[in-house]
Design an enzyme around this catalytic site. Structure first.
Site, mmCIF file in Angstrom:
data_model
loop_
_atom_site.group_PDB
_atom_site.id
_atom_site.type_symbol
_atom_site.label_atom_id
_atom_site.label_comp_id
_atom_site.label_asym_id
_atom_site.label_seq_id
_atom_site.Cartn_x
_atom_site.Cartn_y
_atom_site.Cartn_z
ATOM 1 N N ASN A 1 0.668 -1.207 0.104
ATOM 2 C CA ASN A 1 0.088 -0.074 0.208
ATOM 3 C C ASN A 1 0.948 1.382 -0.092
ATOM 4 O OD1 ASN A 1 0.746 -0.378 2.799
ATOM 5 N ND2 ASN A 1 -0.984 0.912 3.483
ATOM 6 N N GLU B 1 4.657 -3.437 12.082
ATOM 7 C CA GLU B 1 3.698 -2.536 12.042
ATOM 8 C C GLU B 1 2.284 -2.924 11.486
ATOM 9 O OE1 GLU B 1 3.478 0.585 13.235
ATOM 10 O OE2 GLU B 1 5.362 0.557 13.861
ATOM 11 N N CYS C 1 -2.960 1.744 6.796
ATOM 12 C CA CYS C 1 -3.334 1.154 8.188
ATOM 13 C C CYS C 1 -3.656 2.362 8.861
ATOM 14 C CB CYS C 1 -2.169 0.605 8.490
ATOM 15 S SG CYS C 1 -0.742 1.385 8.712
ATOM 16 N N GLU D 1 8.963 3.427 14.188
ATOM 17 C CA GLU D 1 9.994 3.551 13.009
ATOM 18 C C GLU D 1 10.166 5.020 12.917
ATOM 19 O OE1 GLU D 1 6.917 1.063 10.296
ATOM 20 O OE2 GLU D 1 9.064 0.606 9.578
HETATM 21 C C1 UN1 Z 1 0.470 7.541 6.184
HETATM 22 O O1 UN1 Z 1 -0.680 7.667 7.064
HETATM 23 O O2 UN1 Z 1 0.887 8.416 5.355
HETATM 24 O O3 UN1 Z 1 1.000 1.068 6.073
HETATM 25 C C2 UN1 Z 1 1.438 6.310 6.403
HETATM 26 C C3 UN1 Z 1 0.418 1.991 6.293
HETATM 27 C C4 UN1 Z 1 1.274 2.525 7.251
HETATM 28 C C5 UN1 Z 1 1.913 4.082 6.713
HETATM 29 C C6 UN1 Z 1 0.862 5.085 6.937
HETATM 30 N N1 UN1 Z 1 2.295 2.071 7.876
HETATM 31 O O4 UN1 Z 1 -0.680 2.329 5.795
#
Ligand code: UN1
Length: 490
Positions: free
Chosen positions: A154, A252, A286, A466
Site C-alpha cells: 500500500n 507495524e 493502516c 519507526e
Molecule cells: C501514512 O499514514 O501516511 O501501511 C502512512 C500503512 C502505514 C503507513 C501509513 N504503515 O498504511
C-alpha cells in the site's frame, strides 16, 4: 500483446534472475489487460545468496564513515526526486492510488532518504560522568548486522525507504522482500541506491511470495533483525518464528482508527478530513479513518454532509487528473471488501452511500469498490471492530466526550486517532486518554512525517517505533565504554 519487461533480483550489486528461472506477473489494478512486468519468482536459494551477500558486505559498510553513508543516501534521494513523476506514475499504475498520491509518495521517499542522510551525521552516543574522575565513560550505538525488510503493497516506495534508509544510515546491510503485488516500486528504489553508488551486497532485493521468500528470510539465522509492515496474522506468526531464534523484530500492523467529532467542532472542516482520511488511497492505509465517532447532537448534520461529500467522490482511472479515488489492489481485496460490506449490512448497519463493487462507466476492467458510508454502526460489531482496509467509513453516534473516548478505545488496535473540537481542554484530555501511538487534533488520522516516531499501541505494533530518532533505537545496539588511563599516567 506487447512484450512485457522482465525484472530481476538485485544481489551483491548485480541484477540476477531467480535460480529457478521462474517469474510471476504484476498487473495494473485499474486495468486487468495491463501487465506491468514479470519479476523473479525467487526461492530459498536466492534468499540464501542475498543474505550471504549482505553478510559479506557488513564489515565494510559498518566501517564506512557515517558521512560517506549519508552521501549515498542523499544522492539516492536526489535521483528519486529527479524522477518523481516517472516513478510516481509507475506507483499509480502498479498500486492504484491517484497520480497525485503516487507522485506525493515518491517525493516522500526522497524526503525520507534525505532525512536519514542527516540522521547518519548526528551524534550516536552520550558521554557520562564516572565514579572515577579519571575514567572516560561513554556510549556508542553500533549497527546490528543483516536486516530483513518485509514491506506491504500500500506504500510501495515510502515504506521500503523508511525501513532501508535508517538501517543503512546506521551501518547495517539489508535484504528487502517487497510485496508481490508491487515489486516495481521496490526495483525503482533499489535502482536509485545502485546509481547512488551503494557498495555491492549492502542492499539486496529478492522478489517472490511470502512462503518462498519471506519464510526462509525470517528463518535465516544470519538475519539479526526484521522490520515488517503488513497484516496482524502474518506479523504475529513472523514474530514467533524470529524471536524464538533471538532476532530483533519490529511489526507495524492493523488499525481501526477513530476520529471523534465533538458538538463544538467546525463541522465542515471535520467532514473534509473524515472523507480524505477514510477514502484517499482508496482507504488502504493502516492509518485510514474507519470510525467516525460523532456526538449525537451533531450526528445528523455530520452524516448529511458526509453523504454529500462521499457521494460526490470521482472514482476511476487513477492516472486521470480528475480522479479522487482509484481501485483497490486486486480482485481478492475487492471481493473481501464486498463481502465485509455485506456482513455490515446484515448486522444492521445502514449503507448510506456506495455499498458494493463498481463496474459501470468503463470501470469493468479494474477492481473498483464504491466509496461506502455506513450509518448506525454499533461499536461492538464487526464493522465497529475489524479493519476492512478499503474505502469504508462507519458513523457511530455517541452521547458526548466520555462515551466517545470509551468507544474509541474499545478496539484491539491503537495506531492513530483524531479529535475535532474547539475545546483545548478536551483536546488535551483526548491526547492523554486515547490508546493510540499517533494522535491528531483537528486533522485526519493518516500521515507520518519522517522526523517523528511512527507506530501504534495494542495490536497495531510491537512496541517499537519507526522513523525519526526511534529508527535508531531499532537499527542499532548500545555499547558502553569505560576508558581508564594506563596506571601511572593521568
Ligand atoms: C501514512 O499514514 O501516511 O501501511 C502512512 C500503512 C502505514 C503507513 C501509513 N504503515 O498504511
Amino acid at each position: 500483446m506487447a512484450e512485457s519487461p522482465v525484472y530481476s533480483n538485485y544481489i551483491n550489486g548485480e541484477w540476477v534472475v531467480a535460480k529457478s528461472g521462474g517469474t510471476f506477473e504484476d498487473w495494473n489494478p485499474s486495468n486487468t489487460d495491463d501487465l506491468i512486468g514479470r519479476f523473479a519468482a525467487s526461492g530459498a536459494d536466492d534468499v540464501a545468496a542475498a543474505v550471504s551477500a549482505a553478510e559479506a558486505a557488513f564489515e565494510g559498510w559498518r566501517g564506512t564513515s557515517p558521512i560517506a553513508r549519508a552521501n549515498v543516501l542523499y544522492k539516492a534521494s536526489e535521483i528519486i526526486a529527479a524522477r518523481v513523476n516517472e516513478i510516481g506514475a509507475d506507483l499509480t499504475r502498479e498500486e492504484g492510488k491517484t497520480l497525485k498520491e503516487g507522485i506525493g509518495e515518491t517525493g516522500r521517499a526522497a524526503q525520507i532518504l534525505r532525512y536519514f542522510a542527516g540522521e547518519a551525521q548526528q551524534p550516536t552516543g552520550e558521554h557520562y560522568p564516572s565514579m572515577n574522575s579519571q575514567t572516560l565513560l561513554y556510549t556508542v550505538r553500533e549497527p546490528l548486522g543483516v536486516c530483513a525488510m518485509i514491506t506491504p503493497w500500500n506504500f510501495p516506495i515510502a515504506i521500503p525507504a523508511w525501513k532501508i534508509a535508517p538501517a543503512l544510515a546506521f551501518g547495517n546491510t539489508v535484504v528487502l522482500k517487497p510485496a508481490s503485488l508491487t515489486p516495481l516500486c521496490a526495483v525503482r528504489l533499489v535502482e536509485a541506491l545502485h546509481e547512488a553508488g551503494i557498495p555491492k551486497g549492502v542492499v539486496n532485493l529478492v522478489t517472490g511470495s511470502a512462503s518462498d521468500v519471506g519464510d526462509p528470510l525470517v528463518r535465516d539465522e544470519r538475519v539479526v533483525a526484521i522490520s515488517f509492515t503488513g497484516s496482524n496474522a502474518v506479523g504475529n506468526e513472523l514474530k514467533m518464528i524470529a524471536t524464538e531464534r533471538g532476532a530483533k523484530v519490529q511489526l507495524e500492523m492493523g488499525g481501526k482508527n477513530p476520529a471523534i467529532v465533538l458538538a463544538d467542532a467546525d463541522l465542515d472542516h471535520a467532514v473534509g478530513h473524515l472523507v480524505t482520511g477514510a477514502m484517499w488511497s482508496t482507504g488502504q492505509k493502516c492509518t485510514a479513518t474507519s470510525r467516525a465517532i460523532v456526538d449525537r447532537r451533531v450526528a445528523e448534520e455530520v452524516t448529511e454532509r458526509l453523504v454529500n461529500r462521499v457521494g460526490a467522490l470521482v472514482v476511476g482511472d487513477p492516472m486521470r487528473p480528475e480522479t479522487q479515488m482509484g481501485p483497490v489492489i486486486d480482485a481478492k481485496a475487492a471481493e473481501r471488501i464486498g463481502s465485509d460490506i455485506e456482513r455490515g449490512r446484515n448486522d444492521g448497519a445502514e449503507v448510506l452511500v456506495g455499498g458494493g463493487r463498481l463496474s459501470e462507466d468503463g470501470l469493468g476492467k479494474g477492481h473498483f469498490v464504491a466509496p461506502t458510508l455506513f450509518g448506525g454502526v454499533v461499536s461492538d460489531s464487526f464493522l465497529g471492530q475489524e479493519e476492512l482496509f478499503g474505502p469504508v467509513l462507519g458513523v457511530i453516534a455517541v452521547d458526548g466526550y466520555e462515551e466517545a473516548i470509551a468507544v474509541a478505545n474499545q478496539v484491539r488496535f491503537g495506531l492513530s486517532a483524531s479529535i475535532f473540537t474547539r475545546d483545548l481542554g478536551r483536546a488535551m484530555q483526548f491526547a492523554r486518554e486515547i490508546q493510540a501511538g499517533i494522535v491528531h487534533v483537528n486533522s485526519e488520522t493518516p500521515g507520518a512525517e519522517p522526523q517523528v516516531p511512527f507506530g501504534g499501541y495494542k495490536g497495531s505494533s510491537s512496541y517499537s517505533r519507526e522513523q525519526g530518532k526511534a529508527a535508531r533505537e531499532f537499527f542499532t545496539q548500545v555499547k558502553t565504554v569505560y576508558i581508564d588511563p594506563p596506571p601511572g599516567e593521568s
